[in-house]
Design an enzyme around this catalytic site. Structure first.
Site, PDB file in Angstrom:
ATOM      1  N   THR A  10       0.803  -1.227   0.000  1.00 28.93           N
ATOM      2  CA  THR A  10       0.000   0.000   0.000  1.00 28.93           C
ATOM      3  C   THR A  10       0.833   1.273   0.000  1.00 28.93           C
ATOM      4  OG1 THR A  10      -0.174   0.101   2.426  1.00 28.93           O
ATOM      5  CG2 THR A  10      -1.827  -1.212   1.254  1.00 28.93           C
ATOM      6  N   LEU A  11       2.167   1.152   0.097  1.00 29.04           N
ATOM      7  CA  LEU A  11       3.030   2.325   0.005  1.00 29.04           C
ATOM      8  C   LEU A  11       3.457   2.619  -1.432  1.00 29.04           C
ATOM      9  CD1 LEU A  11       5.254   1.716   3.152  1.00 29.04           C
ATOM     10  CD2 LEU A  11       3.835   3.742   2.761  1.00 29.04           C
ATOM     11  N   GLU A 209       4.610 -14.678 -24.318  1.00 32.14           N
ATOM     12  CA  GLU A 209       5.764 -14.072 -23.672  1.00 32.14           C
ATOM     13  C   GLU A 209       6.389 -14.975 -22.597  1.00 32.14           C
ATOM     14  OE1 GLU A 209       7.010 -11.358 -24.861  1.00 32.14           O
ATOM     15  OE2 GLU A 209       5.340 -11.097 -26.275  1.00 32.14           O
TER      16      GLU A 209
END
Length: 212
Positions: A10-11, A209
């Site tokens: 959440t930072l 990929e």
């Protein structure tokens, strides 16, 4: 120089606690380290150091006051019996080099948790909102190749895209030559095409990929 901190939940940018880092120096926006990421079920992840998988996040240089705010957010006081997260210093890698940085982790597994695919919380949040837009560069802009795979109708072109602070390089070797890649590089930008894609197209891209 301040203290380097690796953040993975959440930072990170666009997440709800990023305001704590708004005055910090962004060292790398594409960084990774060894570990495993789990979903706590409370709209934030937790990192475990019990294997050598990759956890992806961002690297910041912070001062003492910001570090204290992060400690408070993570419930860390340096008292292992009561701390929510533990804190340690670990090697963090990025396109810009290798760094020793602090990170916050859970000391042991939590019951009834799920592992976050690809070790990337931001990717999980994007996929939870539906199939995200796709930025293509290199051979992924080759409509003829996509059409041969029967997938062109799953790609809707939205327009030109510019990815700042990155550079196009050929870093992946193959028998028939190199493969285009993008690496973090200040002062550069990569041109490409932005598509609106379907879930079927996303699966096609994962397979093409080699995403595991």
């Amino acid at each position: 120089m301040g203290q380097l901190v690796f953040v993975y939940g959440t930072l990170r940018r666009y997440e709800r606690n990023h305001h704590l880092l708004e005055d910090a120096k962004l060292v790398s926006q594409q960084a990774w380290t060894k570990g495993r990421l789990i979903d706590t079920g409370y709209d934030y992840p937790a990192m475990l150091l019990d294997n050598d998988d990759h956890v992806y996040g961002e690297l910041y240089e912070v001062d003492h006051d910001v570090l204290k705010q992060i400690d408070k957010l993570e419930g860390y006081q340096g008292i292992s019996e009561t701390d929510h997260y533990q804190r340690t210093e670990q090697l963090v890698l990025s396109d810009l080099g290798e760094f020793k940085a602090l990170l916050y982790y859970y000391p042991k597994e939590v019951q009834n948790t799920e592992e976050i695919p690809f070790g990337d919380w931001r990717l999980k949040k994007l996929l939870d909102q539906g199939t995200p837009h796709y930025f293509a560069y290199g051979s992924c802009m080759d409509h003829e190749r996509i059409e041969k795979a029967g997938m062109l109708t799953q790609f809707k072109t939205l327009g030109l895209g510019l990815l700042p602070e990155h550079e196009l390089r050929f870093t992946v070797r193959a028998d028939d030559g190199g493969r285009a890649d993008i690496v973090e590089m200040s002062g550069h930008q990569v041109e490409g095409i932005v598509y609106e894609i379907t879930e079927q197209a996303l699966k096609y891209l994962y397979n093409r990929e080699g995403v595991i």
